[in-house]
Design a protein around this motif. Structure first.
Motif, short mmCIF file in Angstrom:
data_model
loop_
_atom_site.label_atom_id
_atom_site.label_comp_id
_atom_site.label_asym_id
_atom_site.label_seq_id
_atom_site.Cartn_x
_atom_site.Cartn_y
_atom_site.Cartn_z
N PRO A 1 -13.83 17.80 -3.41
CA PRO A 1 -13.27 16.48 -3.10
C PRO A 1 -13.98 15.39 -3.89
CG PRO A 1 -13.72 17.71 -1.08
CD PRO A 1 -14.36 18.47 -2.21
N VAL A 2 -13.21 14.43 -4.42
CA VAL A 2 -13.82 13.31 -5.12
C VAL A 2 -13.98 12.15 -4.14
CG1 VAL A 2 -12.77 14.00 -7.31
CG2 VAL A 2 -11.62 12.32 -5.88
N PRO A 3 -14.95 11.28 -4.35
CA PRO A 3 -15.13 10.13 -3.46
C PRO A 3 -13.90 9.22 -3.50
CG PRO A 3 -17.07 10.47 -4.85
CD PRO A 3 -15.99 11.35 -5.39
N ASP A 4 -13.63 8.54 -2.39
CA ASP A 4 -12.55 7.56 -2.37
C ASP A 4 -12.76 6.54 -3.49
OD1 ASP A 4 -11.67 8.89 -0.19
OD2 ASP A 4 -12.13 7.31 1.27
N GLY A 5 -11.67 6.16 -4.15
CA GLY A 5 -11.75 5.21 -5.25
C GLY A 5 -11.91 5.86 -6.60
N GLN A 6 -12.10 7.20 -6.63
CA GLN A 6 -12.18 7.92 -7.91
C GLN A 6 -10.96 8.81 -8.07
OE1 GLN A 6 -15.90 9.92 -8.67
NE2 GLN A 6 -17.13 8.26 -7.80
N SER A 7 -10.62 9.10 -9.33
CA SER A 7 -9.40 9.86 -9.59
C SER A 7 -9.67 11.36 -9.53
CB SER A 7 -8.83 9.51 -10.97
OG SER A 7 -9.71 9.93 -12.00
N GLY A 8 -8.63 12.09 -9.18
CA GLY A 8 -8.68 13.54 -9.16
C GLY A 8 -7.28 14.09 -9.05
N GLU A 9 -7.16 15.41 -8.99
CA GLU A 9 -5.85 16.03 -8.88
C GLU A 9 -5.38 16.04 -7.44
OE1 GLU A 9 -3.38 20.10 -10.10
OE2 GLU A 9 -5.55 19.99 -10.42
N GLN B 1 0.83 -1.19 0.00
CA GLN B 1 0.00 0.00 0.00
C GLN B 1 0.87 1.24 0.00
OE1 GLN B 1 -2.27 -1.20 3.62
NE2 GLN B 1 -4.08 -0.69 2.40
N LEU B 2 0.40 2.27 -0.70
CA LEU B 2 1.11 3.54 -0.78
C LEU B 2 0.60 4.42 0.36
CD1 LEU B 2 3.18 5.05 -2.53
CD2 LEU B 2 1.28 5.93 -3.90
N LEU B 3 1.41 4.55 1.42
CA LEU B 3 0.99 5.24 2.64
C LEU B 3 1.47 6.68 2.63
CD1 LEU B 3 1.70 2.53 5.38
CD2 LEU B 3 -0.35 2.86 3.97
N VAL B 4 0.55 7.59 2.90
CA VAL B 4 0.86 9.03 2.95
C VAL B 4 1.60 9.36 4.23
CG1 VAL B 4 -0.17 11.35 3.00
CG2 VAL B 4 -1.16 9.57 1.53
N ASN B 5 2.56 10.27 4.13
CA ASN B 5 3.23 10.80 5.33
C ASN B 5 2.30 11.83 5.98
OD1 ASN B 5 5.69 9.32 4.98
ND2 ASN B 5 6.22 10.73 3.32
N SER B 6 1.22 11.31 6.56
CA SER B 6 0.10 12.16 6.96
C SER B 6 0.45 13.15 8.07
CB SER B 6 -1.07 11.29 7.42
OG SER B 6 -1.50 10.43 6.39
N GLU B 7 1.46 12.86 8.87
CA GLU B 7 1.81 13.78 9.95
C GLU B 7 2.34 15.11 9.41
OE1 GLU B 7 3.08 9.61 11.48
OE2 GLU B 7 3.09 10.74 9.59
N TRP B 8 2.91 15.10 8.19
CA TRP B 8 3.51 16.32 7.64
C TRP B 8 2.92 16.74 6.30
CZ3 TRP B 8 5.87 19.39 10.76
CH2 TRP B 8 6.54 18.88 11.88
N ILE B 9 2.05 15.92 5.73
CA ILE B 9 1.45 16.24 4.43
C ILE B 9 -0.06 16.05 4.50
CG2 ILE B 9 1.28 15.57 2.00
CD1 ILE B 9 3.91 16.77 2.35
N ILE B 10 -0.81 17.07 4.14
CA ILE B 10 -2.26 16.94 3.95
C ILE B 10 -2.49 16.72 2.46
CG2 ILE B 10 -4.50 18.09 4.08
CD1 ILE B 10 -3.36 19.73 6.43
N VAL B 11 -3.15 15.62 2.12
CA VAL B 11 -3.44 15.30 0.72
C VAL B 11 -4.94 15.43 0.47
CG1 VAL B 11 -3.44 13.51 -1.05
CG2 VAL B 11 -1.45 13.79 0.43
N GLU B 12 -5.30 16.23 -0.51
CA GLU B 12 -6.68 16.30 -0.99
C GLU B 12 -6.70 15.81 -2.43
OE1 GLU B 12 -8.80 20.11 0.30
OE2 GLU B 12 -6.68 20.70 0.41
N ILE B 13 -7.74 15.08 -2.79
CA ILE B 13 -7.94 14.64 -4.18
C ILE B 13 -9.18 15.37 -4.68
CG2 ILE B 13 -8.21 12.70 -5.74
CD1 ILE B 13 -5.64 12.54 -4.16
N LEU B 14 -8.98 16.31 -5.61
CA LEU B 14 -10.06 17.21 -6.02
C LEU B 14 -10.39 17.05 -7.51
CD1 LEU B 14 -8.87 20.51 -4.24
CD2 LEU B 14 -10.24 18.63 -3.31
N ASP B 15 -11.64 17.38 -7.85
CA ASP B 15 -12.04 17.38 -9.26
C ASP B 15 -11.70 18.73 -9.90
OD1 ASP B 15 -14.00 19.23 -8.47
OD2 ASP B 15 -15.62 17.75 -8.46
N ASP B 16 -12.10 18.91 -11.15
CA ASP B 16 -11.73 20.13 -11.88
C ASP B 16 -12.32 21.39 -11.25
OD1 ASP B 16 -10.31 18.64 -13.68
OD2 ASP B 16 -11.91 18.55 -15.17
N GLU B 17 -13.43 21.25 -10.51
CA GLU B 17 -14.06 22.40 -9.87
C GLU B 17 -13.52 22.63 -8.46
OE1 GLU B 17 -16.11 20.11 -11.67
OE2 GLU B 17 -15.78 21.56 -13.29
N GLY B 18 -12.57 21.80 -8.02
CA GLY B 18 -12.00 21.97 -6.70
C GLY B 18 -12.76 21.29 -5.59
#
Length: 452
Positions: free
Chosen positions: A299-307, A280-297
């Motif tokens: 959040p996309v549902p888990d399991g869907q692609s975004g920026e 599994q690709l684990l985020v360094n969550s203590e120091w990085i906040i990751v958002e996965i967003l669509d073209d309008e900014g």
């Protein structure tokens, strides 16, 4: 090749971090504890550190201060809903408003860096000691998942300057003292790759690290030569800098005989995520906040692609807050299989320059074209370059004994089936495909959807 005992190399590395006033090892120790917090506890830690970063930005980064005040954010009373009111920032923002972002009196000083500029003009930005230490500490933690400690012997297949200036020579000496050996990814001739295999066997690394494309190229060469290196000490191969495609993982694992783990990050954004032994690709969550967003900014549902949009909580010298990376990824619907509270990314598709755009505006993963070219015998190397949606150039290094003239038409028909019959396919036979300026050997490059 003189070998330095790992314990001595580890002590040298610790002394270096101490002299440079980087709290790398204390951060690494803290990460060993915090990775076992619950997801909610880690989110609370993120909000706490986010508040500190916003305080710093308000005091020392006028461009960010204006945005924070306009969004009505209170660092003392943060919520995720309030945080998402803050507009995202782009690479163009970081480029054109740098002087309004940089805290030049940040503790420990600031240090100038730049991105590779693969999608256009390089981005110049600044690190502080805190950001450097956080990246190094997160890497140390992930290596420990695989049984690798600082000071263990490591081979790096990486871009390196041909002419070394004084600073480069000092770095080279430091790397040797810390048990790191650099093999130049700019020089990947057959003779040089034979030498690299010899050097690996002589050095007996515990970890190999480098660009996925360069490591796969070396592995393919070793297989072609029927030269599987004997590396009994090797624990893991880490790939970085670009997507790891399935065929690359397969050949690297076959030749080196160990698991392949991904490292995902960027010079500007920071070290974002690394593979665990559970795959599994684990985020360094203590120091990085990751958002996965669509073209309008949104959040996309888990399991869907975004920026991928990141906030680097250690980026006080030049804050990267809600920063659009230009990468596409999926957030996993799973939690960590080994019980950590870290977030999980399912797949990182790659930069916008790794994604082909059809004339109708459809985005297409690079693998759609890679599979076509890999299925045609007689192709030794290839590179697909898209400048406009209606035209694609394909550079091919033919394997002389297996190449057939009808391959040209097979390539054209296969790519047009994916891209559309109206797309012009220009096929160019060459003797050599040079690496990118960074040293990467990229299969597909599109400038159509590049994020500035």
């Amino acid at each position: 090749m003189r070998l330095i005992p790992p314990a001595l190399a580890r002590s040298i590395f610790r002394a270096q971090e101490f002299l440079l006033r980087r709290p790398t090892f204390s951060m690494a120790t803290e990460l060993e504890r915090t990775q076992h917090l619950s997801r909610q506890e880690i989110q609370n830690l993120q909000l706490q550190r986010l508040g500190k970063l916003l305080h710093t930005a308000l005091a020392h980064s006028p461009w960010h201060a204006r945005r924070i005040l306009e969004a009505g954010l209170d660092p003392e009373n943060l919520s995720w809903e309030a945080f998402r009111r803050l507009p995202t920032m782009s690479k163009e923002d970081a480029r054109h408003h740098r002087d309004g972002m940089v805290w030049r009196e940040a503790p420990g000083g600031i240090y100038r860096y730049n991105t590779g500029g693969s999608s256009g003009e390089p981005l110049i930005f600044y690190f502080g000691r805190k950001r450097q230490a956080a990246d190094a500490a997160c890497r140390i933690r992930a290596r420990r998942w695989w049984g690798v400690e600082p000071g263990d012997r490591e081979v790096l297949l990486w871009g390196a300057p041909v002419e070394l200036n004084r600073t480069d020579r000092v770095k080279a000496l430091r790397d040797r003292l810390c048990n790191q050996r650099l093999l130049n990814a700019f020089e990947m001739s057959e003779a040089r790759m034979d030498a690299y295999l010899d050097q690996m066997e002589a050095y007996q690394p515990k970890v190999i690290y480098g660009y996925a494309s360069s490591l796969a190229l070396l592995a393919e060469h070793a297989k072609k030569r029927n030269r599987i290196p004997h590396l009994p000490e090797l624990k893991v191969v880490f790939t970085t800098g670009e997507p790891l495609y399935p065929h690359q993982r397969e050949i690297i694992q076959h030749v080196y005989g160990v698991p392949v783990a991904r490292e995902y990050g960027a010079r500007d954004a920071g070290l974002i995520a690394l593979d665990s032994p559970a795959g599994q690709l684990l985020v360094n969550s203590e120091w990085i906040i990751v958002e996965i967003l669509d073209d309008e900014g949104n959040p996309v549902p888990d399991g869907q692609s975004g920026e991928v949009v990141i906030t680097n909580l250690a980026s006080e010298a030049q804050p990267f807050i809600r920063y659009r990376t230009g990468d596409w990824a999926y957030r996993s619907t799973e939690s960590c299989r080994q019980g950590r509270g870290l977030e999980v990314l399912d797949e990182v598709i790659g930069r916008t320059t790794d994604v082909i755009v059809r004339p109708d505006g459809t985005y297409m993963h690079a693998l759609a074209l890679i599979y076509i070219l890999r299925d045609i015998p007689g192709i030794q190397q290839f590179k697909v370059v898209q400048e406009i949606p209606e035209k694609v150039a394909v550079f091919v290094v033919p394997e002389k004994k297996q190449w057939h003239e009808d391959n040209t038409e097979r390539i054209r028909q296969g790519l047009q089936q994916r891209l559309g019959g109206d797309v012009a396919i220009d096929i160019i036979l060459v003797g050599h495909i040079p690496p990118e300026a960074s040293g990467k050997h990229r299969y597909v490059v599109s400038y159509v959807g590049a994020v500035s």
